[in-house]
Scaffold this active site. Sequence first.
Site, short mmCIF file in Angstrom:
data_model
loop_
_atom_site.label_atom_id
_atom_site.label_comp_id
_atom_site.label_asym_id
_atom_site.label_seq_id
_atom_site.Cartn_x
_atom_site.Cartn_y
_atom_site.Cartn_z
N ARG A 37 0.82 -1.21 0.00
CA ARG A 37 0.00 0.00 0.00
C ARG A 37 0.86 1.27 0.00
O ARG A 37 0.45 2.29 -0.56
CB ARG A 37 -0.95 0.00 1.20
CG ARG A 37 -2.15 -0.90 0.93
CD ARG A 37 -3.09 -0.93 2.09
NE ARG A 37 -4.39 -1.44 1.68
CZ ARG A 37 -5.29 -1.94 2.51
NH1 ARG A 37 -5.02 -2.00 3.80
NH2 ARG A 37 -6.45 -2.37 2.07
N LYS A 205 -15.78 -15.38 5.93
CA LYS A 205 -17.21 -15.48 6.23
C LYS A 205 -18.12 -15.18 5.05
O LYS A 205 -17.89 -14.26 4.29
CB LYS A 205 -17.54 -14.48 7.32
CG LYS A 205 -16.94 -14.81 8.66
CD LYS A 205 -17.41 -13.75 9.61
CE LYS A 205 -16.92 -13.90 11.02
NZ LYS A 205 -17.23 -12.64 11.73
N GLY A 355 -7.88 -7.19 0.98
CA GLY A 355 -6.58 -6.98 1.62
C GLY A 355 -5.80 -8.27 1.77
O GLY A 355 -4.61 -8.34 1.45
N GLY A 379 -12.67 -3.69 1.22
CA GLY A 379 -14.06 -3.26 1.45
C GLY A 379 -14.55 -2.33 0.36
O GLY A 379 -15.68 -2.44 -0.12
P1 ADP Z 1 -9.94 -10.50 1.94
O1 ADP Z 1 -9.23 -9.60 2.93
O2 ADP Z 1 -9.06 -10.86 0.79
O3 ADP Z 1 -11.27 -9.94 1.52
P2 ADP Z 1 -11.08 -12.08 4.05
O4 ADP Z 1 -10.71 -11.03 5.03
O5 ADP Z 1 -12.50 -12.32 3.75
O6 ADP Z 1 -10.25 -11.87 2.68
O7 ADP Z 1 -10.54 -13.48 4.57
C1 ADP Z 1 -9.18 -13.73 4.79
C2 ADP Z 1 -8.99 -14.76 5.87
O8 ADP Z 1 -9.77 -15.92 5.62
C3 ADP Z 1 -7.56 -15.22 5.95
O9 ADP Z 1 -6.99 -14.75 7.15
C4 ADP Z 1 -7.66 -16.74 5.91
O10 ADP Z 1 -6.82 -17.37 6.86
C5 ADP Z 1 -9.11 -16.99 6.25
N1 ADP Z 1 -9.56 -18.28 5.75
C6 ADP Z 1 -9.51 -18.76 4.50
N2 ADP Z 1 -9.96 -20.03 4.45
C7 ADP Z 1 -10.31 -20.37 5.70
C8 ADP Z 1 -10.82 -21.55 6.30
N3 ADP Z 1 -11.06 -22.65 5.58
N4 ADP Z 1 -11.05 -21.53 7.64
C9 ADP Z 1 -10.79 -20.44 8.36
N5 ADP Z 1 -10.31 -19.29 7.86
C10 ADP Z 1 -10.06 -19.26 6.54
MG MG Z 2 -9.51 -9.30 5.03
#
Ligand code: ADP
Ligand code: MG
Length: 398
Positions: A37, A205, A355, A379
Site C-alpha cells: 500500500r 465469512k 486486503g 471493502g
Molecule cells: P480479503 O481480505 O481478501 O477480503 P477475508 O478477510 O474475507 O479476505 O478473509 C481472509 C482470511 O480468511 C484469511 O486470514 C484466511 O486465513 C481466512 N480463511 C480462509 N480459508 C479459511 C478456512 N477454511 N477456515 C478459516 N479461515 C479461513
Molecule cells: Mg480481510
Amino acid sequence: MRSLDDLLAEGVAGRTVLVRADLNVPLDGARITDDGRIRASLPTLRALTDAGARVVVTAHLGRPKGAPDPAYSLGPVAARLGELVGTPVQAATDVVGDSAREVVAGLADGQIAVLENVRFDPRETSKDTAERAALAAELATLAGPDGAFVSDGFGVVHRAQASVVEVAEQLPSYAGTLVVDELTTLRRLTEAPERPYAVVLGGSKVSDKLAVIEALLPKVDTLLVGGGMCFTFLAALGHPVGESLLEQDMIDVCARLLKSSGDTIRLPSDVVVADKFAADANTRTVAAQDIPDGWMGLDVGPETVQDFAAALTGAATVFWNGPMGVFELAPFADGTRGVAEAIAASAAFSVVGGGDSAAAVRLLGLPEDGFSHISTGGGASLEFLEGKTLPGVAVLET
Ligand code: ADP
Ligand code: MG
C-alpha cells in the site's frame, strides 16, 4: 470528477497539498510485513513533489480506539515511505497539533510530511458530522489558504470519515492517481464485462460477502466458492462440516442461493482438513461431503484446484476476492497458490480485490504482473461491485 492532472495543470509549486493516502499496512510489531500500500501511494506523491508541492500525508493504521497508541504509530510507515521516495520524510507526532503544525511549517517545496495516525483523533470516525467537520477544518488549516486536497486512499473511500469526506468539502479537492485507476479498472467488472466472467470468492465469512455475492450472481457465468465460507454452503447441501468455520444463521441464505443459482455456483469437491488450527496439525485430504467429525477444513484440496483452474482457463474476465484457505499457515496455502496461479496464467482481464488476497499474492511470491490489477481496497472494491455509493468518491463529484 476533478483529478490530480487538473490540480497539476493549475500549478502546485509552493502550495501545500494534503493527501489522504491508504498506508494501512500489515505490521509485525514495528516491522512492515507487506509495503504494497505504501508503494501504491507513490505515483500521486511523486507527481506532487516533482511539481514542487509541499505534501502533507494523512492516513490511518489499524484500529486504535480514538486515542494515541504507540502500537499504531505511522512512524515506521513514514520511515519506509522515505526509503521508497529516496528523501527523508518528516513524521509528526500528532494528528493536527503542535507537532503537525511545526512539521508542515518546516516543509520545503517538493518535500513530504506524514501526520500521525488520523484515527488517534476520535473525531475521524465520529458519527457526529459536526465533529468530523471540526477535525477536517483543522486538517484544511494545515494546508493553508491556497491549499488543496487529493483523495488517494482508495481503501477508505467507502468510509464517511473526516479525512475522507468532510475535508474534501473544505478544500478544493481532486482524485489521486490510485483512486482514478482503481475506479477505471473496477468499472470494467460492472459495465459490460467481457464474457465468460468468472468470480472466485473465499476468505472467512459468507456474511461479509453476502451482498457482493447477491450483486454478482446475476452478472457472472461462474462463481467459484472456497475459503472458510464454502463450509456454510456445504452445510446448506446437508453435508457434515466437522469443526470447520460455519455460520449457522447463514445456512438458509446459502440454501436459497444454491437453489436459485446452483448452476452458477461451484463448490469444492475436496478439502484439506486438520485436527487443529495450527501449522503442525495432522492433515488429510477428504471429499468435501465427507469431512470427519472433529476435523476442520482449512484449505481446498488438489482436485478442487484443478477443477477451479479448468473453469478459469477459458474466462475472459476474472475477479478474485478472498483466499481459498488459511494461506498464512504453510500446510494450508496450496489451494490459494494453485487458484491464484491459474488466474495469473489465464489470458483473462483479472482483478484481485481484498486486503488478505492481495497480501497472499505477495507473501506466496506469486507473479504480481500475472494479474491485470491488484486492488488496494478490500471493502471499497466490494462495495463498488455491490453498486453502493462510495461517499469518498461521491464528494469528489460534487
Ligand atoms: P480479503 O481480505 O481478501 O477480503 P477475508 O478477510 O474475507 O479476505 O478473509 C481472509 C482470511 O480468511 C484469511 O486470514 C484466511 O486465513 C481466512 N480463511 C480462509 N480459508 C479459511 C478456512 N477454511 N477456515 C478459516 N479461515 C479461513
Ligand atoms: Mg480481510
